[in-house]
Design a protein around this motif. Structure first.
Motif, PDB file in Angstrom:
ATOM      1  N   TYR A  23       0.842  -1.189   0.000  1.00 16.72           N
ATOM      2  CA  TYR A  23       0.000   0.000   0.000  1.00 16.72           C
ATOM      3  C   TYR A  23       0.884   1.248   0.000  1.00 16.72           C
ATOM      4  CZ  TYR A  23      -3.738   3.192   1.261  1.00 16.72           C
ATOM      5  OH  TYR A  23      -4.642   4.217   1.270  1.00 16.72           O
ATOM      6  N   ALA A  24       0.563   2.211  -0.832  1.00 15.95           N
ATOM      7  CA  ALA A  24       1.257   3.491  -0.968  1.00 15.95           C
ATOM      8  C   ALA A  24       2.533   3.395  -1.794  1.00 15.95           C
ATOM      9  CB  ALA A  24       1.560   4.131   0.389  1.00 15.95           C
ATOM     10  N   LYS A  64       7.232   5.034   4.506  1.00 12.73           N
ATOM     11  CA  LYS A  64       5.906   4.955   5.114  1.00 12.73           C
ATOM     12  C   LYS A  64       4.999   4.198   4.164  1.00 12.73           C
ATOM     13  CE  LYS A  64       5.852   8.931   8.097  1.00 12.73           C
ATOM     14  NZ  LYS A  64       5.153  10.139   8.515  1.00 12.73           N
ATOM     15  N   ILE A  65       4.791   2.919   4.460  1.00 15.47           N
ATOM     16  CA  ILE A  65       3.909   2.098   3.638  1.00 15.47           C
ATOM     17  C   ILE A  65       2.970   1.330   4.553  1.00 15.47           C
ATOM     18  CG2 ILE A  65       5.456   1.853   1.671  1.00 15.47           C
ATOM     19  CD1 ILE A  65       6.345  -0.810   2.751  1.00 15.47           C
ATOM     20  N   ALA A  69       1.056   4.595   6.162  1.00 13.88           N
ATOM     21  CA  ALA A  69       0.514   5.456   5.112  1.00 13.88           C
ATOM     22  C   ALA A  69      -0.993   5.653   5.297  1.00 13.88           C
ATOM     23  CB  ALA A  69       0.803   4.865   3.740  1.00 13.88           C
ATOM     24  N   LYS A  70      -1.693   4.590   5.678  1.00 14.12           N
ATOM     25  CA  LYS A  70      -3.128   4.711   5.923  1.00 14.12           C
ATOM     26  C   LYS A  70      -3.398   5.659   7.080  1.00 14.12           C
ATOM     27  CE  LYS A  70      -4.203   0.141   4.146  1.00 14.12           C
ATOM     28  NZ  LYS A  70      -4.630  -1.220   4.439  1.00 14.12           N
ATOM     29  N   ILE A  73      -3.039   9.263   5.895  1.00 13.89           N
ATOM     30  CA  ILE A  73      -4.201   9.688   5.115  1.00 13.89           C
ATOM     31  C   ILE A  73      -5.381   9.976   6.034  1.00 13.89           C
ATOM     32  CG2 ILE A  73      -5.909   8.897   3.430  1.00 13.89           C
ATOM     33  CD1 ILE A  73      -3.591   7.413   2.045  1.00 13.89           C
TER      34      ILE A  73
END
Length: 119
Positions: A23-24, A64-65, A69-70, A73
């Motif tokens: 993700y990201a 940052k994954i 990252a979530k 956001i």
């Protein structure tokens, strides 16, 4: 199976696609990582030497994954809601936040813009 940052990947999977599965991490970021470690774009994960896999793991752990990252956001959306901006209110109501029309079809936007309503 190749173990990369907590995920198992089949040896025939492309390195680029394996990186994009996090993700990201999108196409541009994965290409940049491949160029940094001089990995061919069509290379498979099983052909990489262990040193390169260790270097990729170190590179990914510094970024940052996934959950980090979530969280970023969600914090950005919460900040917009707290400030009372137009975008924040649209997110809170579950409506399109980027200028899409709402006259006919807003179901997809209502699904995608869900944010937990606390406080």
């Amino acid at each position: 199976m190749v173990f990369l940052l907590g995920n198992n990947f089949h040896e025939l999977k492309l390195v680029k696609k394996a990186l994009e599965s996090f993700y990201a991490l999108g196409p541009q970021t994965s290409e940049r990582i491949l160029a940094k470690y001089s990995i061919h774009p069509r290379a498979k994960i099983g052909t990489l030497p262990p040193r390169t896999i260790t270097a990729l793991t170190a590179e990914l752990s510094s970024m940052k994954i996934e959950n980090e990252a979530k969280k970023v956001i969600q914090d950005n959306i919460k900040r917009l809601r707290d400030m009372g901006t137009y975008r924040g209110r649209r997110h809170a109501m579950g409506l399109p936040a980027r200028g899409q029309r709402t006259r006919n079809q807003t179901e997809t936007a209502k699904k995608l813009n869900k944010v937990e309503r606390r406080g």
